[in-house]
Design a protein around this motif. Structure first.
Motif, PDB file in Angstrom:
ATOM      1  N   ALA A  69       0.827  -1.258  -0.093  1.00  0.00           N
ATOM      2  CA  ALA A  69      -0.264  -0.092   0.060  1.00  0.00           C
ATOM      3  C   ALA A  69       0.845   1.254  -0.054  1.00  0.00           C
ATOM      4  O   ALA A  69       0.601   2.033  -0.704  1.00  0.00           O
ATOM      5  N   GLU A 126       2.300   1.773  -3.480  1.00  0.00           N
ATOM      6  CA  GLU A 126       1.281   2.283  -4.293  1.00  0.00           C
ATOM      7  C   GLU A 126       1.183   3.772  -4.267  1.00  0.00           C
ATOM      8  O   GLU A 126       1.026   4.713  -5.283  1.00  0.00           O
ATOM      9  N   ARG A 127       0.950   4.070  -3.067  1.00  0.00           N
ATOM     10  CA  ARG A 127       0.834   5.668  -2.705  1.00  0.00           C
ATOM     11  C   ARG A 127       2.322   6.363  -3.250  1.00  0.00           C
ATOM     12  O   ARG A 127       2.121   7.310  -3.730  1.00  0.00           O
ATOM     13  N   SER A 183       2.352   6.348  -7.033  1.00  0.00           N
ATOM     14  CA  SER A 183       1.245   7.512  -7.460  1.00  0.00           C
ATOM     15  C   SER A 183       1.851   8.935  -7.374  1.00  0.00           C
ATOM     16  O   SER A 183       1.819   9.819  -8.424  1.00  0.00           O
ATOM     17  N   SER A 184       2.364   9.091  -6.177  1.00  0.00           N
ATOM     18  CA  SER A 184       2.775  10.650  -5.886  1.00  0.00           C
ATOM     19  C   SER A 184       3.916  10.950  -6.707  1.00  0.00           C
ATOM     20  O   SER A 184       3.773  12.042  -7.058  1.00  0.00           O
ATOM     21  N   LYS A 190      -7.753   5.677 -10.253  1.00  0.00           N
ATOM     22  CA  LYS A 190      -8.020   4.402  -9.614  1.00  0.00           C
ATOM     23  C   LYS A 190      -8.131   3.285 -10.664  1.00  0.00           C
ATOM     24  O   LYS A 190      -8.484   3.514 -12.061  1.00  0.00           O
ATOM     25  N   ARG A 241      -3.125   0.915 -11.007  1.00  0.00           N
ATOM     26  CA  ARG A 241      -3.776   2.096 -11.292  1.00  0.00           C
ATOM     27  C   ARG A 241      -3.632   2.423 -12.746  1.00  0.00           C
ATOM     28  O   ARG A 241      -3.015   1.708 -13.433  1.00  0.00           O
TER      29      ARG A 241
END
Length: 183
Positions: free
Chosen positions: A43, A46-47, A50-51, A63, A71
């Motif tokens: 998790a 993924e964050r 993405s950032s 999403k 993603r």
């Protein structure tokens, strides 16, 4: 009578814990990551990815459409793999380029696989991607760098990984590796 707190005072057990409680990422933004369970690490990854895609590359990150990818990145289904260089608890050091790229599957619904691999010197880290076609071609080689993760080669399990310094270096040197800037 069973007294677990008394048993845990056994010096061998105390020494074992002391030898394995080591966070080489202390005083970095990744401090504590090594103590997260695998789901929490995933998790976080993924964050993080993405950032990075949004802030460093101004890519649109949305999403996923389903559970087969992590993603949508600029409308492309992307699977994310995040890894910090591994730690050697005995030698109290980080294994440079000692990454684990886990649970890559052909049957999942992704078009590109993003790998973010962090070394202690940030400019020696990797943020790259491959296409699913690249992965299929790699897996069709006589000796692919991705190995069967669960059950071994004879299991026909669609779950692959790279987990060695040599394997990771070979992966990052493959001609099909693309920098995120080429997205």
């Amino acid at each position: 009578m069973f007294k677990p707190f008394e048993i845990a005072k056994n010096q061998e057990l105390v020494d074992y814990l002391a030898q394995n409680i080591y966070d080489p990422w202390v005083n970095t933004p990744f401090e504590g990551y090594v103590y997260l369970g695998s789901k929490k690490q995933g998790a976080f990854g993924e964050r993080f990815i993405s950032s990075a895609l949004k802030t460093a590359y101004t890519l649109d990150v949305q999403k996923p459409l389903n559970t087969g990818h992590d993603r949508l990145v600029s409308n492309i289904k992307a699977e994310f793999k995040f890894t910090l260089a591994s730690r050697d608890c005995v030698k109290r050091k980080i294994n440079i380029d000692g990454f684990s790229i886990n649970h890559v599957a052909l049957s999942k619904d992704w078009d590109r696989l993003i790998v973010c691999a962090i070394n202690p010197e940030q400019f020696n880290s990797h943020f790259v991607y491959i296409t699913k076609e690249d992965f299929i071609n790699e897996m069709n080689l006589a000796d692919p760098i991705f190995k069967s993760q669960q059950g071994g080669d004879s299991s026909n399990n669609d779950d692959f990984f790279i987990k060695s310094i040599r394997g990771c270096k070979e992966f990052f040197d493959r001609p099909y590796i693309k920098q995120i800037t080429a997205w």
